[in-house]
Design a protein around this motif. Structure first.
Motif, PDB file in Angstrom:
ATOM      1  N   GLU A 195       0.902  -0.655  -0.094  1.00  0.00           N
ATOM      2  CA  GLU A 195       0.003  -0.070   0.069  1.00  0.00           C
ATOM      3  C   GLU A 195       1.106   1.142  -0.303  1.00  0.00           C
ATOM      4  OE1 GLU A 195      -2.063  -1.089   3.701  1.00  0.00           O
ATOM      5  OE2 GLU A 195      -3.543  -1.735   3.029  1.00  0.00           O
ATOM      6  N   SER A 196       0.613   2.368  -0.709  1.00  0.00           N
ATOM      7  CA  SER A 196       1.748   3.339  -0.886  1.00  0.00           C
ATOM      8  C   SER A 196      -0.049   4.092  -1.654  1.00  0.00           C
ATOM      9  CB  SER A 196       3.030   3.079  -1.595  1.00  0.00           C
ATOM     10  OG  SER A 196       3.489   4.123  -1.854  1.00  0.00           O
ATOM     11  N   ARG A 197       1.163   5.882  -1.280  1.00  0.00           N
ATOM     12  CA  ARG A 197       0.178   7.119  -1.909  1.00  0.00           C
ATOM     13  C   ARG A 197       1.063   7.133  -3.624  1.00  0.00           C
ATOM     14  NH1 ARG A 197       0.489  12.333  -2.996  1.00  0.00           N
ATOM     15  NH2 ARG A 197       2.420  13.025  -1.818  1.00  0.00           N
ATOM     16  N   ASP A 198       2.541   7.424  -3.149  1.00  0.00           N
ATOM     17  CA  ASP A 198       3.611   7.458  -5.074  1.00  0.00           C
ATOM     18  C   ASP A 198       4.350   6.916  -4.375  1.00  0.00           C
ATOM     19  OD1 ASP A 198       4.978   8.167  -2.133  1.00  0.00           O
ATOM     20  OD2 ASP A 198       4.930  10.143  -2.038  1.00  0.00           O
ATOM     21  N   GLY A 199       4.547   5.354  -3.808  1.00  0.00           N
ATOM     22  CA  GLY A 199       6.516   4.969  -4.330  1.00  0.00           C
ATOM     23  C   GLY A 199       7.108   4.924  -3.348  1.00  0.00           C
ATOM     24  N   MET A 200       7.187   6.688  -2.415  1.00  0.00           N
ATOM     25  CA  MET A 200       8.383   6.546  -2.297  1.00  0.00           C
ATOM     26  C   MET A 200       9.032   5.776  -0.990  1.00  0.00           C
ATOM     27  SD  MET A 200       9.750   8.747  -4.067  1.00  0.00           S
ATOM     28  CE  MET A 200      11.073   9.831  -3.324  1.00  0.00           C
ATOM     29  N   THR A 201       7.548   5.645  -0.351  1.00  0.00           N
ATOM     30  CA  THR A 201       7.449   4.838   0.719  1.00  0.00           C
ATOM     31  C   THR A 201       6.685   3.784   0.994  1.00  0.00           C
ATOM     32  OG1 THR A 201       5.802   5.917   2.340  1.00  0.00           O
ATOM     33  CG2 THR A 201       8.017   6.756   2.847  1.00  0.00           C
ATOM     34  N   ALA A 202       6.012   2.421   1.058  1.00  0.00           N
ATOM     35  CA  ALA A 202       4.748   1.410   0.913  1.00  0.00           C
ATOM     36  C   ALA A 202       5.158   1.003   2.458  1.00  0.00           C
ATOM     37  CB  ALA A 202       5.084   0.765  -0.323  1.00  0.00           C
ATOM     38  N   ARG A 203       3.599   0.148   2.329  1.00  0.00           N
ATOM     39  CA  ARG A 203       3.616  -1.255   3.711  1.00  0.00           C
ATOM     40  C   ARG A 203       3.470  -2.300   2.782  1.00  0.00           C
ATOM     41  NH1 ARG A 203       3.974   0.324   8.370  1.00  0.00           N
ATOM     42  NH2 ARG A 203       3.383  -1.465   9.312  1.00  0.00           N
ATOM     43  N   ALA A 204       3.755  -3.194   3.443  1.00  0.00           N
ATOM     44  CA  ALA A 204       3.365  -4.082   2.942  1.00  0.00           C
ATOM     45  C   ALA A 204       1.731  -4.155   3.598  1.00  0.00           C
ATOM     46  CB  ALA A 204       4.285  -5.597   3.425  1.00  0.00           C
ATOM     47  N   GLN A 205       0.626  -5.077   2.466  1.00  0.00           N
ATOM     48  CA  GLN A 205      -0.285  -5.797   3.314  1.00  0.00           C
ATOM     49  C   GLN A 205      -0.612  -6.415   3.670  1.00  0.00           C
ATOM     50  OE1 GLN A 205      -2.598  -4.990  -0.855  1.00  0.00           O
ATOM     51  NE2 GLN A 205      -4.243  -4.092  -0.144  1.00  0.00           N
ATOM     52  N   GLU A 206      -1.953  -6.796   4.442  1.00  0.00           N
ATOM     53  CA  GLU A 206      -2.158  -8.232   4.997  1.00  0.00           C
ATOM     54  C   GLU A 206      -2.737  -8.413   4.006  1.00  0.00           C
ATOM     55  OE1 GLU A 206      -2.901  -7.250   8.838  1.00  0.00           O
ATOM     56  OE2 GLU A 206      -1.036  -5.791   9.933  1.00  0.00           O
ATOM     57  N   LEU A 207      -2.627  -9.163   3.454  1.00  0.00           N
ATOM     58  CA  LEU A 207      -3.817 -10.287   2.610  1.00  0.00           C
ATOM     59  C   LEU A 207      -4.282 -11.249   3.390  1.00  0.00           C
ATOM     60  CD1 LEU A 207      -1.945 -10.630  -0.760  1.00  0.00           C
ATOM     61  CD2 LEU A 207      -3.739  -8.684  -0.266  1.00  0.00           C
ATOM     62  N   PRO A 208      -5.742 -11.373   3.474  1.00  0.00           N
ATOM     63  CA  PRO A 208      -5.875 -12.688   4.053  1.00  0.00           C
ATOM     64  C   PRO A 208      -5.229 -14.107   3.307  1.00  0.00           C
ATOM     65  CG  PRO A 208      -7.629 -10.952   2.702  1.00  0.00           C
ATOM     66  CD  PRO A 208      -5.697 -10.740   2.649  1.00  0.00           C
ATOM     67  N   TRP A 209      -5.493 -14.434   5.052  1.00  0.00           N
ATOM     68  CA  TRP A 209      -4.645 -16.201   4.331  1.00  0.00           C
ATOM     69  C   TRP A 209      -5.369 -17.013   3.457  1.00  0.00           C
ATOM     70  CZ3 TRP A 209      -0.578 -18.231   5.454  1.00  0.00           C
ATOM     71  CH2 TRP A 209      -0.125 -19.232   5.757  1.00  0.00           C
ATOM     72  N   GLU A 210      -6.776 -16.702   3.258  1.00  0.00           N
ATOM     73  CA  GLU A 210      -7.232 -17.807   2.272  1.00  0.00           C
ATOM     74  C   GLU A 210      -6.575 -17.293   0.841  1.00  0.00           C
ATOM     75  OE1 GLU A 210      -8.650 -16.270   4.118  1.00  0.00           O
ATOM     76  OE2 GLU A 210      -9.779 -17.916   5.873  1.00  0.00           O
ATOM     77  N   ALA A 211      -5.996 -16.016   0.511  1.00  0.00           N
ATOM     78  CA  ALA A 211      -5.381 -15.357  -0.777  1.00  0.00           C
ATOM     79  C   ALA A 211      -4.652 -15.493  -1.101  1.00  0.00           C
ATOM     80  CB  ALA A 211      -6.202 -13.885  -0.107  1.00  0.00           C
ATOM     81  N   LEU A 212      -3.698 -15.511   0.347  1.00  0.00           N
ATOM     82  CA  LEU A 212      -2.685 -16.424  -0.024  1.00  0.00           C
ATOM     83  C   LEU A 212      -2.289 -17.413   0.231  1.00  0.00           C
ATOM     84  CD1 LEU A 212      -0.594 -14.031   3.095  1.00  0.00           C
ATOM     85  CD2 LEU A 212      -0.078 -13.813   0.613  1.00  0.00           C
ATOM     86  N   GLN A 213      -3.242 -18.490   0.776  1.00  0.00           N
ATOM     87  CA  GLN A 213      -2.950 -19.700   0.012  1.00  0.00           C
ATOM     88  C   GLN A 213      -3.518 -20.271  -2.125  1.00  0.00           C
ATOM     89  OE1 GLN A 213      -1.501 -22.790   1.257  1.00  0.00           O
ATOM     90  NE2 GLN A 213      -1.275 -21.134   3.135  1.00  0.00           N
ATOM     91  N   ARG A 214      -4.861 -19.369  -1.710  1.00  0.00           N
ATOM     92  CA  ARG A 214      -4.776 -19.154  -3.504  1.00  0.00           C
ATOM     93  C   ARG A 214      -3.664 -19.092  -4.536  1.00  0.00           C
ATOM     94  NH1 ARG A 214      -9.742 -16.527  -1.436  1.00  0.00           N
ATOM     95  NH2 ARG A 214      -8.796 -14.906  -3.197  1.00  0.00           N
ATOM     96  N   ILE A 215      -3.260 -18.033  -3.894  1.00  0.00           N
ATOM     97  CA  ILE A 215      -2.025 -17.450  -4.714  1.00  0.00           C
ATOM     98  C   ILE A 215      -1.035 -18.493  -5.069  1.00  0.00           C
ATOM     99  CG2 ILE A 215       0.104 -15.610  -5.494  1.00  0.00           C
ATOM    100  CD1 ILE A 215      -1.869 -13.679  -3.875  1.00  0.00           C
ATOM    101  N   GLN A 216      -0.558 -19.281  -3.936  1.00  0.00           N
ATOM    102  CA  GLN A 216       0.810 -20.471  -3.728  1.00  0.00           C
ATOM    103  C   GLN A 216      -0.047 -21.666  -4.924  1.00  0.00           C
ATOM    104  OE1 GLN A 216       0.800 -23.331  -2.541  1.00  0.00           O
ATOM    105  NE2 GLN A 216      -0.968 -23.933  -1.684  1.00  0.00           N
ATOM    106  N   SER A 217      -1.043 -22.041  -4.727  1.00  0.00           N
ATOM    107  CA  SER A 217      -1.688 -23.239  -5.249  1.00  0.00           C
ATOM    108  C   SER A 217      -2.083 -23.031  -7.128  1.00  0.00           C
ATOM    109  CB  SER A 217      -3.233 -23.288  -4.311  1.00  0.00           C
ATOM    110  OG  SER A 217      -3.631 -24.393  -5.227  1.00  0.00           O
ATOM    111  N   ARG A 218      -1.924 -21.977  -7.179  1.00  0.00           N
ATOM    112  CA  ARG A 218      -1.816 -21.387  -8.735  1.00  0.00           C
ATOM    113  C   ARG A 218      -0.976 -21.757  -8.936  1.00  0.00           C
ATOM    114  NH1 ARG A 218      -5.673 -17.019 -11.245  1.00  0.00           N
ATOM    115  NH2 ARG A 218      -4.820 -17.645 -12.753  1.00  0.00           N
TER     116      ARG A 218
END
Length: 305
Positions: A256-279
């Motif tokens: 998550e960011s406004r302009d890319g100069m700083t950013a925070r890692a996004q807290e994605l749901p575990w279910e979404a992460l599992q779908r991503i790794q599975s695919r």
């Protein structure tokens, strides 16, 4: 925030004044920065502009077709297949900064050749303010700033959005009524997938990164990240079926960011992460495992290289 309508009028006038009666080529990548620059330049000088899209072999999935479709109204659009030349120039290169400089030089040589064919003396490109800050601050060289070679065969380089941040460029894109697919598109690095591949860049690793990035973008769209992608970061042991494999490690990143100069890692749901790794592991037999990067910027950069 910039006054968008005033900016557009001033940018068009600036481009027209800089190029005058001469011709120019625009470095078109399909991203919002270069697309806005192309639209502004076309309004300013019309048929004096030759848009050039260089297919480096390092682009997003479906990028070439999208560029052709989006800019079909520009009759002079040139699509250059330079994949072999880019991979040859990157052979054996492992250092991230060297990669950027190699890509920057190859880009400029491609544009010089196209400019010669179009009898153009000027290059227009979509450099934005964070590109300049990161290159001048030695954080990383952008292919269109610090990555440029010392000798460039152009009368001048015109950068109409050089003072804007990414969110401001998007506002200009909306005002110009560019397709939403362009105006709202996630940022994509100028050097392309080369910096989403750790160590040497090869067609095999780039193909893995391209498909993984496509999966990550589609699976994270509902969470509206500022940027989400995947990178090939090494190899590890895994199991596919009954077989032990030594396959690629793919690291997934969403921020998550406004302009890319700083950013925070996004807290994605575990279910979404599992779908991503599975695919990613299921759709590519050569991927052994998938990681999720939880590092903010700083201390990390958004991209891996």
């Amino acid at each position: 925030m910039v006054d968008v309508s005033v900016f557009i009028d001033e940018a068009i006038a600036e481009i027209d004044a800089a190029i005058g009666e001469d011709n120019a080529v625009i470095a078109l990548s399909g991203g919002v920065d270069s697309s806005v620059s192309a639209a502004l330049a076309y309004k300013a000088i019309g048929d004096q502009l030759t848009p050039v899209y260089v297919d480096t072999g390092l682009m997003r999935k479906g990028e070439t077709k999208q560029v052709k479709d989006t800019f079909a109204y520009m009759d002079s659009l040139r699509v250059v297949d330079a994949q072999d030349r880019f991979f040859e120039s990157l052979a054996g290169v492992t250092d991230p900064e060297e990669k950027r400089h190699v890509i920057g030089e190859q880009f400029i040589r491609e544009f010089e050749q196209e400019a010669h064919a179009a009898n153009a003396d000027y290059l227009v490109q979509g450099t934005i303010y964070p590109d300049r800050i990161e290159s001048e601050g030695n954080i990383k060289s952008h292919h269109n700033v610090g990555g440029l070679p010392d000798v460039v065969d152009f009368e001048g380089i015109v950068e109409p959005v050089r003072e804007l941040y990414k969110d401001e460029v998007r506002e200009v894109a909306r005002e110009l009524d560019l397709d939403e697919l362009v105006s709202e598109r996630m940022p994509f690095p100028g050097p392309g997938l080369a910096i989403r591949v750790i160590d040497e860049v090869t067609p095999e690793k780039v193909a893995v990164a391209r498909e993984a990035c496509h999966i990550v973008e589609s699976e994270t769209a509902e969470f509206d990240p500022w940027q989400a992608f995947a990178a090939v970061v090494g190899k590890a042991t895994g199991v596919k079926g009954d077989n032990r494999v030594h396959g690629w490690i793919v690291s997934v990143r969403a921020v998550e960011s406004r302009d890319g100069m700083t950013a925070r890692a996004q807290e994605l749901p575990w279910e979404a992460l599992q779908r991503i790794q599975s695919r990613i592991t299921g759709e590519n037999d050569d991927v052994a495992r998938v990681l999720y990067d939880i590092t903010h910027k700083p201390p990390a950069t958004i991209e891996y290289e």
